[in-house]
Design a protein around this motif. Structure first.
Motif, PDB file in Angstrom:
ATOM      1  N   GLU A  43     -15.821  -7.543 -24.393  1.00 48.61           N
ATOM      2  CA  GLU A  43     -14.467  -7.007 -24.410  1.00 48.61           C
ATOM      3  C   GLU A  43     -13.687  -8.082 -23.807  1.00 48.61           C
ATOM      4  OE1 GLU A  43     -15.662  -3.187 -22.709  1.00 48.61           O
ATOM      5  OE2 GLU A  43     -15.250  -2.462 -24.712  1.00 48.61           O
ATOM      6  N   ASN A  53      -9.516  -5.183 -29.576  1.00 47.63           N
ATOM      7  CA  ASN A  53     -10.686  -5.343 -30.205  1.00 47.63           C
ATOM      8  C   ASN A  53     -10.837  -4.889 -31.586  1.00 47.63           C
ATOM      9  OD1 ASN A  53     -10.387  -2.746 -30.090  1.00 47.63           O
ATOM     10  ND2 ASN A  53     -12.153  -2.420 -28.578  1.00 47.63           N
ATOM     11  N   ILE A  72     -18.495  -7.050 -30.860  1.00 49.89           N
ATOM     12  CA  ILE A  72     -17.828  -7.040 -29.504  1.00 49.89           C
ATOM     13  C   ILE A  72     -18.962  -6.217 -28.752  1.00 49.89           C
ATOM     14  CG2 ILE A  72     -15.992  -6.459 -27.961  1.00 49.89           C
ATOM     15  CD1 ILE A  72     -14.171  -6.539 -30.273  1.00 49.89           C
TER      16      ILE A  72
END
Length: 107
Positions: A43, A53, A72
Motif C-alpha cells: 500500500e 490504490n 496491492i
C-alpha cells in the motif's frame, strides 16, 4: 524516480508471510513460470507512486523495465514502499530473493 526496493519472489511468498490482498491479486504460478512482468505493490508503494490504490492494470517502470500492476497488498509490518515481482525475472539486482528448497526457506 523513487528508490523503492524490489523483492523477487514466487506466488507462495504472499501466503507464507500472511500478506493480504487489498486490491487485485497476487501473480499466479502460471504468470511466474512464464516470466510475466507483473508487479504487486504494498500500500505504501501504491500511494508513493500513484497517490492511491485504484491502480490495477496501470504500469510502472522498474529498473528500466515496464511491469503491469496486478495487485496491492497490505503488509502493515513494513514502513517503506516495496514492490514484489516474480523472481524468475532478471532485472537489476533485487535486494532480497527468497527461495524454497527441500531444506526450507533461504535468502
Amino acid at each position: 524516480g523513487y528508490g523503492i526496493p524490489l523483492i523477487g519472489t514466487n506466488p507462495d511468498y504472499f501466503a507464507v508471510f500472511g500478506l493480504q490482498e487489498t486490491a487485485g491479486s497476487y501473480f499466479r504460478k502460471e504468470a511466474w513460470r512464464m516470466g510475466s512482468r507483473y508487479a504487486v505493490l504494498n500500500e505504501h508503494a501504491a500511494f508513493c507512486l500513484f497517490g492511491g490504490n485504484g491502480i490495477i492494470g496501470n504500469t510502472v517502470k522498474l529498473d528500466g523495465e515496464i511491469f503491469m500492476v496486478v495487485g496491492i497488498v497490505g503488509d502493515g509490518n513494513r514502513s517503506e514502499a516495496v514492490v514484489y515481482v516474480p523472481s524468475g525475472i532478471t532485472i537489476g539486482s533485487p535486494p532480497l530473493l527468497l527461495v524454497k528448497t527441500p531444506a526450507g526457506w533461504g535468502q
